[in-house]
Design an enzyme around this catalytic site. Structure first.
Site, PDB file in Angstrom:
ATOM      1  N   HIS A   1       0.838  -1.200   0.000  1.00  0.00           N
ATOM      2  CA  HIS A   1       0.000   0.000   0.000  1.00  0.00           C
ATOM      3  C   HIS A   1       0.872   1.249   0.000  1.00  0.00           C
ATOM      4  O   HIS A   1       2.087   1.181   0.115  1.00  0.00           O
ATOM      5  CB  HIS A   1      -1.001  -0.005   1.149  1.00  0.00           C
ATOM      6  CG  HIS A   1      -0.407   0.030   2.528  1.00  0.00           C
ATOM      7  ND1 HIS A   1       0.338  -0.990   3.061  1.00  0.00           N
ATOM      8  CD2 HIS A   1      -0.475   0.977   3.498  1.00  0.00           C
ATOM      9  CE1 HIS A   1       0.709  -0.683   4.294  1.00  0.00           C
ATOM     10  NE2 HIS A   1       0.231   0.518   4.580  1.00  0.00           N
TER      11      HIS A   1
ATOM     12  N   HIS B   1       1.342   3.887   1.987  1.00  0.00           N
ATOM     13  CA  HIS B   1       1.963   4.569   3.131  1.00  0.00           C
ATOM     14  C   HIS B   1       3.482   4.538   3.002  1.00  0.00           C
ATOM     15  O   HIS B   1       4.071   3.523   2.628  1.00  0.00           O
ATOM     16  CB  HIS B   1       1.505   3.925   4.446  1.00  0.00           C
ATOM     17  CG  HIS B   1       0.052   4.134   4.730  1.00  0.00           C
ATOM     18  ND1 HIS B   1      -0.672   3.334   5.576  1.00  0.00           N
ATOM     19  CD2 HIS B   1      -0.815   5.077   4.254  1.00  0.00           C
ATOM     20  CE1 HIS B   1      -1.928   3.766   5.625  1.00  0.00           C
ATOM     21  NE2 HIS B   1      -2.033   4.818   4.834  1.00  0.00           N
TER      22      HIS B   1
ATOM     23  N   ASP C   1       5.887   4.283   4.991  1.00  0.00           N
ATOM     24  CA  ASP C   1       6.684   3.271   5.695  1.00  0.00           C
ATOM     25  C   ASP C   1       6.615   1.903   5.005  1.00  0.00           C
ATOM     26  O   ASP C   1       7.182   0.926   5.496  1.00  0.00           O
ATOM     27  CB  ASP C   1       6.271   3.163   7.180  1.00  0.00           C
ATOM     28  CG  ASP C   1       4.828   2.730   7.377  1.00  0.00           C
ATOM     29  OD1 ASP C   1       3.963   3.126   6.570  1.00  0.00           O
ATOM     30  OD2 ASP C   1       4.567   1.980   8.341  1.00  0.00           O
ATOM     31  N   HIS C   2       5.949   1.851   3.852  1.00  0.00           N
ATOM     32  CA  HIS C   2       5.941   0.637   3.024  1.00  0.00           C
ATOM     33  C   HIS C   2       6.445   0.928   1.610  1.00  0.00           C
ATOM     34  O   HIS C   2       6.988   0.040   0.960  1.00  0.00           O
ATOM     35  CB  HIS C   2       4.526   0.038   2.967  1.00  0.00           C
ATOM     36  CG  HIS C   2       4.054  -0.446   4.310  1.00  0.00           C
ATOM     37  ND1 HIS C   2       4.040  -1.763   4.679  1.00  0.00           N
ATOM     38  CD2 HIS C   2       3.634   0.250   5.401  1.00  0.00           C
ATOM     39  CE1 HIS C   2       3.623  -1.873   5.936  1.00  0.00           C
ATOM     40  NE2 HIS C   2       3.363  -0.664   6.393  1.00  0.00           N
TER      41      HIS C   2
ATOM     42  N   HIS D   1      -7.559  -0.789   5.219  1.00  0.00           N
ATOM     43  CA  HIS D   1      -6.473   0.037   5.755  1.00  0.00           C
ATOM     44  C   HIS D   1      -6.230   1.201   4.788  1.00  0.00           C
ATOM     45  O   HIS D   1      -6.166   2.362   5.185  1.00  0.00           O
ATOM     46  CB  HIS D   1      -5.230  -0.816   5.932  1.00  0.00           C
ATOM     47  CG  HIS D   1      -4.068  -0.095   6.531  1.00  0.00           C
ATOM     48  ND1 HIS D   1      -4.049   0.338   7.837  1.00  0.00           N
ATOM     49  CD2 HIS D   1      -2.888   0.297   5.992  1.00  0.00           C
ATOM     50  CE1 HIS D   1      -2.898   0.951   8.076  1.00  0.00           C
ATOM     51  NE2 HIS D   1      -2.181   0.948   6.971  1.00  0.00           N
TER      52      HIS D   1
ATOM     53  N   ASP E   1      -0.188  -4.154   6.080  1.00  0.00           N
ATOM     54  CA  ASP E   1      -0.883  -3.650   7.265  1.00  0.00           C
ATOM     55  C   ASP E   1      -2.322  -4.157   7.339  1.00  0.00           C
ATOM     56  O   ASP E   1      -3.167  -3.547   7.989  1.00  0.00           O
ATOM     57  CB  ASP E   1      -0.883  -2.116   7.278  1.00  0.00           C
ATOM     58  CG  ASP E   1       0.452  -1.560   7.761  1.00  0.00           C
ATOM     59  OD1 ASP E   1       1.349  -2.354   8.094  1.00  0.00           O
ATOM     60  OD2 ASP E   1       0.600  -0.321   7.796  1.00  0.00           O
TER      61      ASP E   1
ATOM     62  N   HIS F   1       4.693  -5.314  10.336  1.00  0.00           N
ATOM     63  CA  HIS F   1       5.213  -4.677  11.557  1.00  0.00           C
ATOM     64  C   HIS F   1       5.475  -5.711  12.649  1.00  0.00           C
ATOM     65  O   HIS F   1       4.815  -6.758  12.693  1.00  0.00           O
ATOM     66  CB  HIS F   1       4.211  -3.660  12.127  1.00  0.00           C
ATOM     67  CG  HIS F   1       4.069  -2.421  11.309  1.00  0.00           C
ATOM     68  ND1 HIS F   1       4.809  -1.272  11.545  1.00  0.00           N
ATOM     69  CD2 HIS F   1       3.271  -2.139  10.250  1.00  0.00           C
ATOM     70  CE1 HIS F   1       4.462  -0.334  10.675  1.00  0.00           C
ATOM     71  NE2 HIS F   1       3.534  -0.832   9.868  1.00  0.00           N
TER      72      HIS F   1
HETATM   73 FE   LIG Z   1      -0.048   1.441   6.580  1.00  0.00          FE
END
Ligand SMILES: [Fe+2]
Length: 359
Positions: free
Chosen positions: A146, A148, A150-151, A203, A227, A265
């Site tokens: 996705h 975001h 942090d990905h 998400h 996520d 995570h």
């Molecule tokens: Fe996320």
């Protein structure tokens, strides 16, 4: 749609990169940490950002600057990564978890004979590149769950460095440097690796999970869940309803018990703590918690678990269980019916989880 890279080599004319970063953004420099309207803790991630600030994170450059700040801090605090990970090797296929940022995992999936690698969510390009060099493999594809940061934050650097590398993901999710949009059930083939994309919105609108098929290498299938699903937890529903998220969780519930779960995570200890609040009598949870605490004492990763294990203790996969319905449901309505749908229960669980975390 099939996305084969025939044999063990990469060839063909790739599509033009359809999503470019704005020039203005590239020229900007990181602001002082105190100027970001999120928070300054090393453990802070998008999953901690209050919903009212979510659009700032996803729709403005503040989100990217926040990611860069978190990347810098995590590299300083965890020069060797936040956790110690163990690769898994199955008949010529290797899954290598890479700890990045404060609690994220990126992954390399490697066909060891062909020396071809696929990266999942390579958010820290420096850490992922170091693993690529250590393994001596060619990076031919990035699978992004996705948008975001942090990905997806490493897509730019890695796709620039590896000119033939394709970037896969959902076209609904504004993934940076996406070259090959995927739909539900599309398959990406790299050497002996057969990886199926499954649409799991909730998400984010375009969230995908990736299922590595174990049959070609006669090993367990592997789910890279981003996520959507964590050990004993699930992601927050930023872009959808509880019904959407429930449908996505049911998609992975339909996979085999032996499927290995590789989440986005390291949240196991906190998630199992919450599961104990809502289902204190669950012995499977208790056993897993004891193991997880031993692992975390030595900063060892808790990946992977299996979907069979998750069914036994993950409350977000147990909304059909009478014990949870009795504990959290609103009880019989005025007409005597139950009145608590699984989606309502999922929503209640999410609210309780957020309260539990904020204590
Ligand atoms: Fe996320």
């Amino acid at each position: 749609m099939d996305h084969s890279l025939p044999g063990s080599s990469v060839h063909g004319v790739f599509q033009a990169r359809v999503l470019k970063w704005g020039k203005a953004g590239r020229k900007r420099t990181d602001p002082s940490p105190l100027s970001l309207p999120f928070c300054n803790s090393i453990i802070c991630s998008i999953n901690d950002v209050p919903p009212r600030r979510y659009s700032l994170y996803t729709r403005t450059w503040l989100g990217y600057l926040f990611y860069r700040q978190q990347l810098r801090r995590a590299r300083n605090r965890y020069p060797k990564g936040h956790s110690r990970t163990q690769p898994r090797l199955f008949n010529g296929v290797k899954v290598l978890p890479i700890p990045v940022l404060a609690d994220n995992y990126s992954y390399l999936i490697i066909d060891t004979q062909a020396r071809l690698a696929v990266a999942v969510d390579p958010s820290d390009p420096q850490a992922v590149q170091a693993s690529i060099e250590k393994e001596g493999v060619n990076l031919v594809a990035i699978l992004c769950t996705h948008k975001h940061w942090d990905h997806s934050g490493g897509n730019r650097d890695l796709s620039r460095r590896h000119q033939d590398c394709r970037v896969y993901g959902s076209p609904q999710d504004s993934i940076p440097y996406l070259t090959h949009p995927l739909c539900h059930q599309d398959v990406v083939s790299v050497g002996r690796l057969q990886i199926r994309a499954l649409a799991t919105p909730g998400h984010t609108q375009g969230h995908l999970v990736y299922l590595l098929d174990g049959e070609p290498y006669e090993g367990p299938s592997c789910l890279f869940s981003g996520d959507l699903l964590f050990l004993s937890g699930c992601g927050r529903t930023f872009e959808g309803t509880a019904e959407t998220m429930l449908s996505s969780l049911d998609t992975v519930l339909g996979l085999g018990d032996d499927t290995l779960l590789w989440p986005g995570h390291e949240y196991a200890e906190e998630n199992l703590g919450f599961a104990g609040v809502v289902e204190p009598e669950n012995l499977a949870r208790e056993r897993k918690m004891q193991w997880v605490q031993r692992q975390r004492m030595e900063r060892k990763s808790t990946c992977p678990s299996t979907l069979g294990e998750e069914r036994s203790y993950n409350p977000f996969l147990r909304t059909h269980c009478p014990v949870l319905q009795e504990a959290l449901g609103p009880g019989p309505g005025p007409t005597g019916d139950d009145g608590c749908s699984r989606a309502q229960l999922l929503e209640r669980l999410r609210q309780l989880k957020d309260l539990h975390k904020s204590k």
